[in-house]
Design a protein around this motif. Sequence first.
Motif, PDB file in Angstrom:
ATOM      1  N   HIS A  19       0.727  -1.160  -0.131  1.00 56.22           N
ATOM      2  CA  HIS A  19      -0.015   0.049  -0.077  1.00 56.22           C
ATOM      3  C   HIS A  19       0.831   1.205  -0.138  1.00 56.22           C
ATOM      4  CE1 HIS A  19      -3.260   2.795   0.913  1.00 56.22           C
ATOM      5  NE2 HIS A  19      -2.630   3.213   2.010  1.00 56.22           N
ATOM      6  N   THR A  20       1.871   1.127   0.776  1.00 53.35           N
ATOM      7  CA  THR A  20       2.921   2.561   1.059  1.00 53.35           C
ATOM      8  C   THR A  20       3.702   2.585  -0.503  1.00 53.35           C
ATOM      9  OG1 THR A  20       3.464   1.930   3.211  1.00 53.35           O
ATOM     10  CG2 THR A  20       4.889   3.150   2.083  1.00 53.35           C
ATOM     11  N   ILE A  21       3.891   1.648  -1.113  1.00 53.98           N
ATOM     12  CA  ILE A  21       4.719   1.375  -2.405  1.00 53.98           C
ATOM     13  C   ILE A  21       3.624   2.115  -3.285  1.00 53.98           C
ATOM     14  CG2 ILE A  21       5.698   0.275  -4.433  1.00 53.98           C
ATOM     15  CD1 ILE A  21       6.891  -1.663  -2.197  1.00 53.98           C
ATOM     16  N   LEU A  28      12.221   3.876  -5.454  1.00 57.66           N
ATOM     17  CA  LEU A  28      12.460   2.823  -4.275  1.00 57.66           C
ATOM     18  C   LEU A  28      13.656   2.280  -3.905  1.00 57.66           C
ATOM     19  CD1 LEU A  28      10.501   1.330  -2.540  1.00 57.66           C
ATOM     20  CD2 LEU A  28      10.094  -0.354  -4.252  1.00 57.66           C
ATOM     21  N   VAL A  29      14.030   2.779  -2.770  1.00 54.90           N
ATOM     22  CA  VAL A  29      15.480   2.455  -2.288  1.00 54.90           C
ATOM     23  C   VAL A  29      15.124   1.554  -1.078  1.00 54.90           C
ATOM     24  CG1 VAL A  29      17.361   3.319  -1.500  1.00 54.90           C
ATOM     25  CG2 VAL A  29      16.038   4.988  -2.629  1.00 54.90           C
ATOM     26  N   GLN A 124      11.965 -12.288  -3.654  1.00 62.86           N
ATOM     27  CA  GLN A 124      10.299 -12.338  -3.241  1.00 62.86           C
ATOM     28  C   GLN A 124       9.670 -11.200  -3.748  1.00 62.86           C
ATOM     29  OE1 GLN A 124      10.088 -13.638   0.652  1.00 62.86           O
ATOM     30  NE2 GLN A 124       9.642 -15.888  -0.083  1.00 62.86           N
ATOM     31  N   LEU A 125      10.241  -9.903  -3.037  1.00 58.03           N
ATOM     32  CA  LEU A 125       9.720  -8.794  -3.430  1.00 58.03           C
ATOM     33  C   LEU A 125       9.549  -8.394  -5.094  1.00 58.03           C
ATOM     34  CD1 LEU A 125       8.787  -5.971  -2.834  1.00 58.03           C
ATOM     35  CD2 LEU A 125      11.289  -4.963  -2.589  1.00 58.03           C
ATOM     36  N   GLN A 126      10.734  -8.743  -5.725  1.00 58.92           N
ATOM     37  CA  GLN A 126      10.477  -8.619  -7.285  1.00 58.92           C
ATOM     38  C   GLN A 126       9.250  -9.462  -7.662  1.00 58.92           C
ATOM     39  OE1 GLN A 126      14.706  -9.534  -8.083  1.00 58.92           O
ATOM     40  NE2 GLN A 126      15.154  -7.397  -8.339  1.00 58.92           N
ATOM     41  N   LEU A 127       9.102 -10.873  -7.402  1.00 56.53           N
ATOM     42  CA  LEU A 127       8.171 -11.391  -8.007  1.00 56.53           C
ATOM     43  C   LEU A 127       6.742 -10.776  -7.458  1.00 56.53           C
ATOM     44  CD1 LEU A 127       6.754 -14.081  -9.036  1.00 56.53           C
ATOM     45  CD2 LEU A 127       7.080 -15.121  -7.037  1.00 56.53           C
ATOM     46  N   LEU A 128       6.707 -10.362  -6.310  1.00 60.35           N
ATOM     47  CA  LEU A 128       5.579  -9.848  -5.776  1.00 60.35           C
ATOM     48  C   LEU A 128       5.041  -8.584  -6.392  1.00 60.35           C
ATOM     49  CD1 LEU A 128       5.904 -10.592  -1.843  1.00 60.35           C
ATOM     50  CD2 LEU A 128       3.979 -11.351  -3.309  1.00 60.35           C
ATOM     51  N   LEU A 129       6.065  -7.843  -6.708  1.00 61.11           N
ATOM     52  CA  LEU A 129       5.781  -6.449  -7.661  1.00 61.11           C
ATOM     53  C   LEU A 129       5.160  -6.941  -8.963  1.00 61.11           C
ATOM     54  CD1 LEU A 129       8.786  -4.430  -6.459  1.00 61.11           C
ATOM     55  CD2 LEU A 129       6.353  -3.741  -6.121  1.00 61.11           C
ATOM     56  N   LYS A 130       5.769  -7.817  -9.491  1.00 59.21           N
ATOM     57  CA  LYS A 130       5.644  -8.447 -10.930  1.00 59.21           C
ATOM     58  C   LYS A 130       4.011  -8.988 -10.742  1.00 59.21           C
ATOM     59  CE  LYS A 130       6.700 -11.724 -14.445  1.00 59.21           C
ATOM     60  NZ  LYS A 130       7.825 -13.007 -14.695  1.00 59.21           N
ATOM     61  N   SER A 131       3.782  -9.806  -9.787  1.00 69.24           N
ATOM     62  CA  SER A 131       2.613 -10.340  -9.660  1.00 69.24           C
ATOM     63  C   SER A 131       1.468  -9.342  -9.427  1.00 69.24           C
ATOM     64  CB  SER A 131       2.562 -11.488  -8.518  1.00 69.24           C
ATOM     65  OG  SER A 131       3.503 -12.421  -8.524  1.00 69.24           O
ATOM     66  N   LEU A 132       1.536  -8.390  -8.586  1.00 74.25           N
ATOM     67  CA  LEU A 132       0.757  -7.148  -8.406  1.00 74.25           C
ATOM     68  C   LEU A 132       0.578  -6.432  -9.464  1.00 74.25           C
ATOM     69  CD1 LEU A 132       1.887  -6.914  -4.692  1.00 74.25           C
ATOM     70  CD2 LEU A 132      -0.592  -7.520  -5.590  1.00 74.25           C
ATOM     71  N   LYS A 133       1.482  -6.294 -10.505  1.00 76.48           N
ATOM     72  CA  LYS A 133       1.697  -5.497 -11.737  1.00 76.48           C
ATOM     73  C   LYS A 133       1.815  -4.022 -11.118  1.00 76.48           C
ATOM     74  CE  LYS A 133      -1.504  -8.211 -14.796  1.00 76.48           C
ATOM     75  NZ  LYS A 133      -1.363  -9.451 -13.900  1.00 76.48           N
ATOM     76  N   ILE A 134       2.626  -3.982 -10.213  1.00 74.46           N
ATOM     77  CA  ILE A 134       3.283  -2.671  -9.776  1.00 74.46           C
ATOM     78  C   ILE A 134       4.756  -2.650 -10.388  1.00 74.46           C
ATOM     79  CG2 ILE A 134       4.167  -1.187  -7.989  1.00 74.46           C
ATOM     80  CD1 ILE A 134       2.008  -2.968  -6.304  1.00 74.46           C
ATOM     81  N   ARG A 136       8.047  -0.882 -10.571  1.00 72.79           N
ATOM     82  CA  ARG A 136       9.067  -0.079  -9.873  1.00 72.79           C
ATOM     83  C   ARG A 136      10.424  -0.859  -9.850  1.00 72.79           C
ATOM     84  NH1 ARG A 136       5.957   3.182  -6.372  1.00 72.79           N
ATOM     85  NH2 ARG A 136       7.686   4.336  -5.775  1.00 72.79           N
ATOM     86  N   SER A 137      11.294   0.107 -10.197  1.00 72.54           N
ATOM     87  CA  SER A 137      12.794  -0.393 -10.223  1.00 72.54           C
ATOM     88  C   SER A 137      13.337  -0.398  -8.692  1.00 72.54           C
ATOM     89  CB  SER A 137      13.629   0.287 -11.317  1.00 72.54           C
ATOM     90  OG  SER A 137      13.553   1.871 -10.766  1.00 72.54           O
TER      91      SER A 137
END
Length: 202
Positions: A19-21, A28-29, A124-134, A136-137
């Motif tokens: 939600h924050t992202i 994103l750092v 995992q974060l990279q997979l989750l961002l992809k799965s959520l279609k967000i 962000r690099s």
Amino acid sequence: MESLLLLPAFYLPPISYFHTIQQNEQPLVMERYEHYPKQTYRTRTKIATANGVLDLIVPILHGRKDHVRMKDIRINYDFNWQRLHWLSIQTAYRSSAYFEYYEDDFVRFYEQRYDYLLDFNIEQLQLLLKSLKIQRSLTFTETYTPRVERLDYRETIHPKKASILKSPKPYYQVFEDKHGFLPDLSVVDLLFNQGPQSKSYL
């Protein structure tokens, strides 16, 4: 100075993390030079089971030094926690609407060994961002700065603090009839139950 969103790398992070992202468009750092803090989402996640909320905790190797940088924290494989975590996730979400759709993407985290916790969490974060279609690099800190003039969430999202999600909107959960709606669990709870609708929920 450019405004940045500074976050720690969590294990299957809670919904409030994404939600924050989603609510902040700043670059994103990821923090990697902080001294590893105990009892946080860096090594634990919360899922909904038939018996209520279950904490899954990744064991780490504790060295003689108390202050170890996050990037140097190693995962402990003295017992087969991966099998236990994956069985718990399967049992909890096998009957959810979208678990089978995402299952093959997530199982590798419980079959493959990662030496370092940070690498495990970031993949995992990279997979989750992809799965959520967000889209962000990710970039990483080069040093540790105690206070920063940016959006600093390193200590804000914490299992022992009140959730930053105010009055979260319920979505269908597998065991809702037994426990009612359980807010701010791991984002996989949202993903396995809501699938492609997860991003709009965030």
